[in-house]
Scaffold this motif. Sequence first.
Motif, PDB file in Angstrom:
ATOM      1  N   LEU A   7       2.443  -7.036  11.135  1.00 29.41           N
ATOM      2  CA  LEU A   7       3.282  -7.689  10.127  1.00 29.41           C
ATOM      3  C   LEU A   7       2.421  -8.243   8.994  1.00 29.41           C
ATOM      4  O   LEU A   7       2.759  -8.085   7.817  1.00 29.41           O
ATOM      5  CB  LEU A   7       4.119  -8.800  10.757  1.00 29.41           C
ATOM      6  CG  LEU A   7       5.038  -9.550   9.801  1.00 29.41           C
ATOM      7  CD1 LEU A   7       6.010  -8.608   9.100  1.00 29.41           C
ATOM      8  CD2 LEU A   7       5.791 -10.642  10.548  1.00 29.41           C
ATOM      9  N   CYS A  10       1.358  -5.376   6.824  1.00 30.17           N
ATOM     10  CA  CYS A  10       2.460  -4.839   6.026  1.00 30.17           C
ATOM     11  C   CYS A  10       2.886  -5.808   4.926  1.00 30.17           C
ATOM     12  O   CYS A  10       3.201  -5.379   3.818  1.00 30.17           O
ATOM     13  CB  CYS A  10       3.624  -4.459   6.930  1.00 30.17           C
ATOM     14  SG  CYS A  10       3.248  -3.020   7.985  1.00 30.17           S
ATOM     15  N   LEU A  11       2.879  -7.099   5.212  1.00 28.89           N
ATOM     16  CA  LEU A  11       3.174  -8.080   4.158  1.00 28.89           C
ATOM     17  C   LEU A  11       2.140  -7.980   3.047  1.00 28.89           C
ATOM     18  O   LEU A  11       2.452  -8.125   1.870  1.00 28.89           O
ATOM     19  CB  LEU A  11       3.207  -9.500   4.724  1.00 28.89           C
ATOM     20  CG  LEU A  11       4.466  -9.897   5.467  1.00 28.89           C
ATOM     21  CD1 LEU A  11       4.251 -11.209   6.213  1.00 28.89           C
ATOM     22  CD2 LEU A  11       5.650 -10.008   4.524  1.00 28.89           C
ATOM     23  N   LEU A  14       2.839  -5.648   0.099  1.00 28.74           N
ATOM     24  CA  LEU A  14       3.831  -6.017  -0.914  1.00 28.74           C
ATOM     25  C   LEU A  14       3.149  -6.687  -2.101  1.00 28.74           C
ATOM     26  O   LEU A  14       2.086  -7.302  -1.957  1.00 28.74           O
ATOM     27  CB  LEU A  14       4.855  -6.991  -0.334  1.00 28.74           C
ATOM     28  CG  LEU A  14       5.710  -6.508   0.835  1.00 28.74           C
ATOM     29  CD1 LEU A  14       6.589  -7.645   1.339  1.00 28.74           C
ATOM     30  CD2 LEU A  14       6.541  -5.304   0.443  1.00 28.74           C
ATOM     31  N   ARG A  19       6.084 -10.714  -1.752  1.00 28.01           N
ATOM     32  CA  ARG A  19       5.620 -11.232  -0.462  1.00 28.01           C
ATOM     33  C   ARG A  19       6.004 -12.709  -0.316  1.00 28.01           C
ATOM     34  O   ARG A  19       6.549 -13.121   0.698  1.00 28.01           O
ATOM     35  CB  ARG A  19       4.112 -11.049  -0.317  1.00 28.01           C
ATOM     36  CG  ARG A  19       3.569 -11.608   0.983  1.00 28.01           C
ATOM     37  CD  ARG A  19       2.097 -11.317   1.234  1.00 28.01           C
ATOM     38  NE  ARG A  19       1.242 -11.629   0.118  1.00 28.01           N
ATOM     39  CZ  ARG A  19       0.667 -10.739  -0.700  1.00 28.01           C
ATOM     40  NH1 ARG A  19       0.883  -9.444  -0.523  1.00 28.01           N
ATOM     41  NH2 ARG A  19      -0.107 -11.123  -1.677  1.00 28.01           N
ATOM     42  N   SER A  53      11.820  -5.016  -0.337  1.00 25.90           N
ATOM     43  CA  SER A  53      10.686  -5.478   0.462  1.00 25.90           C
ATOM     44  C   SER A  53      10.939  -5.267   1.948  1.00 25.90           C
ATOM     45  O   SER A  53      10.036  -4.857   2.686  1.00 25.90           O
ATOM     46  CB  SER A  53      10.400  -6.955   0.182  1.00 25.90           C
ATOM     47  OG  SER A  53       9.979  -7.129  -1.153  1.00 25.90           O
ATOM     48  N   LEU A  57       8.754  -3.054   4.421  1.00 26.56           N
ATOM     49  CA  LEU A  57       8.193  -3.617   5.652  1.00 26.56           C
ATOM     50  C   LEU A  57       8.593  -2.790   6.863  1.00 26.56           C
ATOM     51  O   LEU A  57       7.771  -2.507   7.738  1.00 26.56           O
ATOM     52  CB  LEU A  57       8.647  -5.066   5.839  1.00 26.56           C
ATOM     53  CG  LEU A  57       7.964  -6.103   4.975  1.00 26.56           C
ATOM     54  CD1 LEU A  57       8.622  -7.467   5.163  1.00 26.56           C
ATOM     55  CD2 LEU A  57       6.477  -6.181   5.269  1.00 26.56           C
ATOM     56  N   ARG A  58       9.849  -2.406   6.927  1.00 23.35           N
ATOM     57  CA  ARG A  58      10.316  -1.592   8.049  1.00 23.35           C
ATOM     58  C   ARG A  58       9.544  -0.278   8.118  1.00 23.35           C
ATOM     59  O   ARG A  58       9.064   0.120   9.188  1.00 23.35           O
ATOM     60  CB  ARG A  58      11.811  -1.313   7.938  1.00 23.35           C
ATOM     61  CG  ARG A  58      12.312  -0.423   9.086  1.00 23.35           C
ATOM     62  CD  ARG A  58      13.778  -0.105   8.973  1.00 23.35           C
ATOM     63  NE  ARG A  58      14.548  -1.328   9.128  1.00 23.35           N
ATOM     64  CZ  ARG A  58      15.693  -1.579   8.485  1.00 23.35           C
ATOM     65  NH1 ARG A  58      16.209  -0.692   7.669  1.00 23.35           N
ATOM     66  NH2 ARG A  58      16.319  -2.713   8.678  1.00 23.35           N
ATOM     67  N   CYS A  60       6.608   0.445   6.879  1.00 29.91           N
ATOM     68  CA  CYS A  60       5.212   0.170   7.206  1.00 29.91           C
ATOM     69  C   CYS A  60       5.050  -0.132   8.695  1.00 29.91           C
ATOM     70  O   CYS A  60       4.146   0.400   9.351  1.00 29.91           O
ATOM     71  CB  CYS A  60       4.703  -0.989   6.346  1.00 29.91           C
ATOM     72  SG  CYS A  60       2.977  -1.435   6.660  1.00 29.91           S
ATOM     73  N   LEU A  61       5.920  -0.970   9.227  1.00 29.39           N
ATOM     74  CA  LEU A  61       5.825  -1.323  10.646  1.00 29.39           C
ATOM     75  C   LEU A  61       6.078  -0.113  11.542  1.00 29.39           C
ATOM     76  O   LEU A  61       5.415   0.052  12.568  1.00 29.39           O
ATOM     77  CB  LEU A  61       6.791  -2.459  10.976  1.00 29.39           C
ATOM     78  CG  LEU A  61       6.401  -3.819  10.397  1.00 29.39           C
ATOM     79  CD1 LEU A  61       7.562  -4.804  10.539  1.00 29.39           C
ATOM     80  CD2 LEU A  61       5.138  -4.362  11.042  1.00 29.39           C
TER      81      LEU A  61
END
Length: 67
Positions: A7, A10-11, A14, A19, A53, A57-58, A60-61
Amino acid sequence: LADARALEHCLGELAEEQRQCVVLAYSHGFSREELAARFDRPVGTIKSWLHRSLLALRACLEAQERG
């Protein structure tokens, strides 16, 4: 711990304002209206930032999970 690192990574992908917006909204409970005032942006822009965002994030995770 691995999830927290993923996380954090991935944050970090941004843009800074986006972020901050996500963290304030989902960790600190800021409303869209509060975020709009804080970032001096229209509420619609904040809604778009949050939506895009979260999609980023989804993705990327999910990529992190696949390795």
